[in-house]
Scaffold this motif. Sequence first.
Motif, mmCIF file in Angstrom:
data_model
loop_
_atom_site.group_PDB
_atom_site.id
_atom_site.type_symbol
_atom_site.label_atom_id
_atom_site.label_comp_id
_atom_site.label_asym_id
_atom_site.label_seq_id
_atom_site.Cartn_x
_atom_site.Cartn_y
_atom_site.Cartn_z
ATOM 1 N N ARG A 125 23.546 45.192 71.073
ATOM 2 C CA ARG A 125 23.499 43.675 70.514
ATOM 3 C C ARG A 125 22.613 43.551 69.446
ATOM 4 N NH1 ARG A 125 22.110 40.544 76.291
ATOM 5 N NH2 ARG A 125 24.053 41.038 77.302
ATOM 6 N N GLY A 126 21.752 44.512 69.186
ATOM 7 C CA GLY A 126 20.809 44.197 67.857
ATOM 8 C C GLY A 126 21.771 44.448 66.628
ATOM 9 N N GLY A 147 25.116 43.989 66.434
ATOM 10 C CA GLY A 147 26.504 43.174 66.358
ATOM 11 C C GLY A 147 26.171 41.895 66.504
ATOM 12 N N GLY A 148 27.140 40.960 66.968
ATOM 13 C CA GLY A 148 27.092 39.456 66.848
ATOM 14 C C GLY A 148 27.772 38.944 65.514
ATOM 15 N N PRO A 149 28.064 37.527 65.607
ATOM 16 C CA PRO A 149 28.764 37.029 64.446
ATOM 17 C C PRO A 149 28.141 37.187 62.956
ATOM 18 C CG PRO A 149 28.417 35.426 66.157
ATOM 19 C CD PRO A 149 27.672 36.922 66.501
ATOM 20 N N ASP A 150 26.732 37.392 62.927
ATOM 21 C CA ASP A 150 26.212 37.647 61.653
ATOM 22 C C ASP A 150 26.189 39.034 61.230
ATOM 23 O OD1 ASP A 150 25.382 34.907 61.199
ATOM 24 O OD2 ASP A 150 23.720 35.072 62.626
ATOM 25 N N ALA A 151 26.754 39.736 61.948
ATOM 26 C CA ALA A 151 26.932 41.355 61.648
ATOM 27 C C ALA A 151 28.391 41.790 62.201
ATOM 28 C CB ALA A 151 25.874 42.147 62.405
ATOM 29 N N ALA A 152 29.160 41.065 61.782
ATOM 30 C CA ALA A 152 30.607 41.277 62.246
ATOM 31 C C ALA A 152 31.276 42.384 61.462
ATOM 32 C CB ALA A 152 31.438 39.799 62.209
ATOM 33 N N ARG A 193 25.193 37.774 55.374
ATOM 34 C CA ARG A 193 24.109 37.108 56.142
ATOM 35 C C ARG A 193 22.788 37.825 56.222
ATOM 36 N NH1 ARG A 193 24.615 32.324 57.694
ATOM 37 N NH2 ARG A 193 24.178 32.578 59.807
ATOM 38 N N LYS A 194 22.721 39.215 55.940
ATOM 39 C CA LYS A 194 21.412 39.979 56.227
ATOM 40 C C LYS A 194 21.745 41.457 55.700
ATOM 41 C CE LYS A 194 22.169 40.699 60.776
ATOM 42 N NZ LYS A 194 21.798 40.499 62.431
ATOM 43 N N PRO A 195 20.663 42.172 55.455
ATOM 44 C CA PRO A 195 20.742 43.620 55.147
ATOM 45 C C PRO A 195 20.853 44.430 56.709
ATOM 46 C CG PRO A 195 18.534 42.998 55.172
ATOM 47 C CD PRO A 195 19.128 41.683 55.063
ATOM 48 N N ALA A 208 20.838 33.503 59.009
ATOM 49 C CA ALA A 208 20.754 34.148 60.288
ATOM 50 C C ALA A 208 19.396 33.828 60.907
ATOM 51 C CB ALA A 208 21.100 35.676 60.142
ATOM 52 N N ALA A 209 19.239 33.747 62.219
ATOM 53 C CA ALA A 209 17.926 33.549 62.746
ATOM 54 C C ALA A 209 16.923 34.550 62.376
ATOM 55 C CB ALA A 209 18.229 33.720 64.119
ATOM 56 N N PRO A 210 17.220 35.767 62.538
ATOM 57 C CA PRO A 210 16.095 36.970 61.839
ATOM 58 C C PRO A 210 15.752 36.716 60.544
ATOM 59 C CG PRO A 210 17.943 37.990 62.957
ATOM 60 C CD PRO A 210 18.599 36.825 62.664
ATOM 61 N N VAL A 211 16.586 36.360 59.823
ATOM 62 C CA VAL A 211 16.430 36.070 58.122
ATOM 63 C C VAL A 211 15.600 34.826 57.992
ATOM 64 C CG1 VAL A 211 17.302 35.469 56.029
ATOM 65 C CG2 VAL A 211 18.632 36.936 57.276
ATOM 66 N N ARG A 212 15.868 33.711 58.881
ATOM 67 C CA ARG A 212 15.065 32.492 58.922
ATOM 68 C C ARG A 212 13.601 32.762 59.273
ATOM 69 N NH1 ARG A 212 15.372 27.248 58.101
ATOM 70 N NH2 ARG A 212 17.641 27.510 57.748
#
Length: 214
Positions: free
Chosen positions: A51-52, A54-59, A114-116, A195-199
């Motif tokens: 899960r860490g 994947g998800g929409p922000d790491a599609a 979205r993120k690195p 993305a939540a982790p970025v924010r």
Amino acid sequence: MTGPQARVTAVCVVHAVVPGYFHDTAIDKRPRPGAVRVEATGLVGDEQRDRGHGGPDAAVYVYADEDAAFFADVLGRELPPGLFGENVRTTGLDVCGARIGERWLVGDVLLEVRKPRTPCPNLAMHVGVTDFHRVFHRSGRVGAMCRVLRAGTLAAGRQVVVESVPGHGVTVADLSAGLTPDQAASLLGSGVPLAAPVRGRAQRVLARSRRDSP
């Protein structure tokens, strides 16, 4: 910078699920010939076992030939597309210099940066070099995790067009290396959906800066 000939050189999906550091991993990805369908959840035929990761922000995970060439020199061997677990390998696209929220049009697919990528020990195991994930992370050449804004198909040879670039100036490499307070403030005030982790990371950097200020 992104040149006029930025294009996809390979599209990769999972080849085999293999044992990982903590559990099985789908990091073993190989090029798929022809067009591959891309949905909001990622590439059809691909798989994400954690899960860490994947998800929409790491599609869709995008990595540059130019950054792979850097590590090929470091390791003294060829690094074929998919070795780092990427879905898309590109040439002529400054992937790690992309701004958070930058949008790329690849054929009919629209991706948003979205993120690195945050590498884990599975990367070191897959490459076969102890602690390589740490070297990979320190380099800043980590590639970009993207959200699919418009579904379609991806294939090798398709042009990559940078459709829009946010004005905040914070890149994938900046975020991977660690934000300064000014960068965090710029990112949070940009109006770009984060993305939540970025924010969360940007908010922590700002909170720490304010707490430490005299």
